[in-house]
Design an enzyme around this catalytic site. Structure first.
Site, PDB file in Angstrom:
ATOM      1  N   CYS A   1      -2.495   1.141  -5.674  1.00  0.00           N
ATOM      2  CA  CYS A   1      -2.753   0.272  -4.535  1.00  0.00           C
ATOM      3  C   CYS A   1      -1.717   0.620  -3.478  1.00  0.00           C
ATOM      4  O   CYS A   1      -0.514   0.593  -3.753  1.00  0.00           O
ATOM      5  CB  CYS A   1      -2.611  -1.186  -4.966  1.00  0.00           C
ATOM      6  SG  CYS A   1      -2.695  -2.364  -3.602  1.00  0.00           S
ATOM      7  N   ASN A   2      -2.186   0.954  -2.293  1.00  0.00           N
ATOM      8  CA  ASN A   2      -1.259   1.333  -1.228  1.00  0.00           C
ATOM      9  C   ASN A   2      -0.414   0.155  -0.764  1.00  0.00           C
ATOM     10  O   ASN A   2       0.770   0.304  -0.475  1.00  0.00           O
ATOM     11  CB  ASN A   2      -2.041   1.881  -0.037  1.00  0.00           C
ATOM     12  CG  ASN A   2      -2.655   3.227  -0.351  1.00  0.00           C
ATOM     13  OD1 ASN A   2      -2.062   4.257  -0.083  1.00  0.00           O
ATOM     14  ND2 ASN A   2      -3.840   3.232  -0.943  1.00  0.00           N
TER      15      ASN A   2
ATOM     16  N   ASP B   1      -4.272  -2.182  -9.549  1.00  0.00           N
ATOM     17  CA  ASP B   1      -4.612  -2.415  -8.140  1.00  0.00           C
ATOM     18  C   ASP B   1      -4.858  -3.920  -7.996  1.00  0.00           C
ATOM     19  O   ASP B   1      -4.965  -4.644  -8.997  1.00  0.00           O
ATOM     20  CB  ASP B   1      -5.881  -1.622  -7.766  1.00  0.00           C
ATOM     21  CG  ASP B   1      -6.309  -1.858  -6.319  1.00  0.00           C
ATOM     22  OD1 ASP B   1      -5.447  -1.812  -5.429  1.00  0.00           O
ATOM     23  OD2 ASP B   1      -7.505  -2.102  -6.071  1.00  0.00           O
ATOM     24  N   SER B   2      -4.993  -4.365  -6.766  1.00  0.00           N
ATOM     25  CA  SER B   2      -5.346  -5.767  -6.534  1.00  0.00           C
ATOM     26  C   SER B   2      -6.750  -6.074  -7.061  1.00  0.00           C
ATOM     27  O   SER B   2      -7.062  -7.219  -7.344  1.00  0.00           O
ATOM     28  CB  SER B   2      -5.290  -6.058  -5.038  1.00  0.00           C
ATOM     29  OG  SER B   2      -6.121  -5.146  -4.343  1.00  0.00           O
TER      30      SER B   2
ATOM     31  N   CYS C   1      -5.703   3.511   1.678  1.00  0.00           N
ATOM     32  CA  CYS C   1      -6.129   2.331   0.916  1.00  0.00           C
ATOM     33  C   CYS C   1      -7.076   2.855  -0.145  1.00  0.00           C
ATOM     34  O   CYS C   1      -7.964   3.668   0.168  1.00  0.00           O
ATOM     35  CB  CYS C   1      -6.832   1.318   1.815  1.00  0.00           C
ATOM     36  SG  CYS C   1      -7.535  -0.068   0.893  1.00  0.00           S
ATOM     37  N   THR C   2      -6.905   2.375  -1.374  1.00  0.00           N
ATOM     38  CA  THR C   2      -7.719   2.932  -2.457  1.00  0.00           C
ATOM     39  C   THR C   2      -9.186   2.497  -2.383  1.00  0.00           C
ATOM     40  O   THR C   2     -10.021   3.003  -3.124  1.00  0.00           O
ATOM     41  CB  THR C   2      -7.100   2.573  -3.835  1.00  0.00           C
ATOM     42  OG1 THR C   2      -6.863   1.170  -3.884  1.00  0.00           O
ATOM     43  CG2 THR C   2      -5.806   3.322  -4.042  1.00  0.00           C
ATOM     44  N   HIS C   3      -9.496   1.562  -1.474  1.00  0.00           N
ATOM     45  CA  HIS C   3     -10.906   1.222  -1.249  1.00  0.00           C
ATOM     46  C   HIS C   3     -11.611   2.224  -0.329  1.00  0.00           C
ATOM     47  O   HIS C   3     -12.830   2.298  -0.316  1.00  0.00           O
ATOM     48  CB  HIS C   3     -11.023  -0.151  -0.577  1.00  0.00           C
ATOM     49  CG  HIS C   3     -10.918  -1.293  -1.516  1.00  0.00           C
ATOM     50  ND1 HIS C   3      -9.732  -1.688  -2.092  1.00  0.00           N
ATOM     51  CD2 HIS C   3     -11.866  -2.141  -1.993  1.00  0.00           C
ATOM     52  CE1 HIS C   3      -9.953  -2.735  -2.861  1.00  0.00           C
ATOM     53  NE2 HIS C   3     -11.237  -3.031  -2.825  1.00  0.00           N
TER      54      HIS C   3
HETATM   55  N1  DGL Z   1      -6.784  -1.329  -2.621  1.00  0.00           N
HETATM   56  C1  DGL Z   1      -5.736  -1.938  -1.855  1.00  0.00           C
HETATM   57  C2  DGL Z   1      -4.834  -0.857  -1.219  1.00  0.00           C
HETATM   58  O1  DGL Z   1      -4.883   0.320  -1.585  1.00  0.00           O
HETATM   59  C3  DGL Z   1      -6.250  -2.836  -0.754  1.00  0.00           C
HETATM   60  C4  DGL Z   1      -7.092  -3.992  -1.120  1.00  0.00           C
HETATM   61  C5  DGL Z   1      -6.426  -5.326  -0.900  1.00  0.00           C
HETATM   62  O2  DGL Z   1      -6.245  -5.762   0.250  1.00  0.00           O
HETATM   63  O3  DGL Z   1      -6.059  -5.939  -1.900  1.00  0.00           O
HETATM   64  O4  DGL Z   1      -4.051  -1.183  -0.345  1.00  0.00           O
END
Ligand code: DGL
Length: 281
Positions: free
Chosen positions: A76-77, A13-14, A187-189
Site C-alpha cells: 500500500c503506497n 494493504d488497506s 497506488c496499488t489500486h
Molecule cells: N491501495 C492504497 C494505496 O496504495 C490506497 C487505497 C486506500 O485509500 O486505502 O495507497
C-alpha cells in the site's frame, strides 16, 4: 530470532489494491507461501491522517508477525508513505525485513525517464506525504505529484474502462500533459486503470510498481538467505480481511483475475511488543 525460509511472506494493504502486488510476487516467486491481510474494516487509508495510518499499519504488522512470517511487504503506497520508517524500526527489533512499494517504483521510473521529469499519482495521503517526490528529487529528477482519489472507488467498483473512467482520467491528468515523460502509478489500486491513464497521456511511459516491488522482495530474501528452494512445490496463498468477506471475494477476483479461494475474517488487537509505536505526531 531469525526467520526461517519456510515461513510465508506477509503482504498487506488497506483492502484489495495490494492484491496487484501479491499477484506480481506470486508470479516472481511461485514457490513462496503468501499471507495477505486486507484491512477492509479501515479502508480507505488514503484520506486519513499520517498518525492514524501509522496506527493501523502497526496493528496489521503486529498481527501478521504474530502468525509467523519471514518478511513483511507493505503493498500500500499510503501505508508506505506514512509508516515505512516505523515498521522498519519495529522489524529491526525482531529481525523481520520490511519492504515498501515506493522505492522500487522510483528506481524503475529513474531508469526509464529520458527528460528527467517524473509524475506520480496516488491517494491524497501519499501525495501530501511527499515521499515519492523526495525519493525522485534525491535522484536528481524533477517530480510532480497529483492526487487522484476517485480512482480508488472506480477500481473497487470495476469501472476501470468506458466513458466514466476515461472522463475522470482526462480531468485528473490534464495538468500533466506536456510535463513528465514517465508516470508512476503510486497506488496499488491504479494498475486496473492503466488503460484510461495511458490514453489520457499519450506518449507517457506508465510505471506500475507491483513488478518492481516483487523483484525487490526477491532480492531482499535472496540477500538474507530466506528464499525457498525454487524447485519446491507451488506456494500456498492465504487471505485474511478485517471486514466484509463477501465483498473481498467479488472485488478480489477482479484484482487477482482468479478466485482468491477461502478468505478468513480476523480481528486485529492493539499492537503489542515491537510494533507498539513509540513515535508521536
Ligand atoms: N491501495 C492504497 C494505496 O496504495 C490506497 C487505497 C486506500 O485509500 O486505502 O495507497
Amino acid at each position: 530470532m531469525a526467520p526461517l525460509p519456510s515461513l510465508p511472506i506477509g503482504v498487506f494493504d488497506s483492502g484489495v489494491g495490494g492484491l496487484t502486488v501479491l499477484d506480481a510476487i506470486a508470479q516472481r516467486l511461485p514457490s513462496e507461501d503468501l499471507l495477505y491481510l486486507g484491512d477492509t474494516a479501515r479502508v480507505p487509508y488514503g484520506t486519513r491522517s499520517p498518525l492514524t495510518v501509522r496506527r493501523y499499519a502497526s496493528r496489521v504488522a503486529s498481527h501478521l508477525w504474530g502468525q509467523g512470517i519471514k518478511a513483511l511487504v507493505i503493498a500500500c503506497n499510503t501505508a508506505t508513505a506514512h509508516a515505512l520508517d516505523d515498521l522498519i524500526e519495529a522489524g529491526d527489533r525482531v529481525g523481520l525485513p520490511v519492504l515498501g512499494v515506493i522505492e522500487p517504483g522510483v528506481a524503475v521510473a529513474a531508469a526509464q525517464t529520458r527528460s528527467g521529469h517524473v509524475g506520480v499519482i496516488g491517494t491524497e495521503g501519499t501525495i501530501r506525504a511527499g515521499r515519492y517526490q523526495a525519493a525522485l528529487e534525491a535522484r536528481g529528477l524533477t517530480a510532480t505529484g497529483l492526487p487522484c482519489p476517485l480512482f480508488v472507488p472506480l477500481a473497487e467498483e470495476g469501472w476501470t474502462e468506458g466513458e466514466v473512467a476515461a472522463l475522470v482520467a482526462e480531468r485528473y491528468l490534464a495538468p500533466l500533459r506536456g510535463g513528465p515523460d514517465t508516470l508512476i502509478l503510486g497506488c496499488t489500486h491504479f494498475p486496473l486503470l492503466r488503460g484510461v491513464v495511458a490514453a489520457a497521456l499519450p506518449g507517457v511511459e506508465v510505471i506500475d510498481s507491483a513488478h518492481a516491488a516483487a523483484d525487490a522482495v526477491a532480492a531482499m530474501l535472496d540477500a538474507q538467505g530466506l528464499l525457498r528452494d525454487p524447485s519446491s512445490a507451488p506456494g500456498q496463498h492465504r487471505f485474511q480481511v478485517t471486514d466484509n468477506l463477501e465483498r473481498f471475494h467479488v472485488v478480489g477476483e477482479r484484482f487477482l483475475q482468479r478466485d482468491p479461494g477461502p478468505v478468513q475474517l480476523v480481528d486485529l488487537p492493539e499492537p503489542a511488543g515491537p510494533f507498539l509505536s513509540t513515535r508521536s505526531g
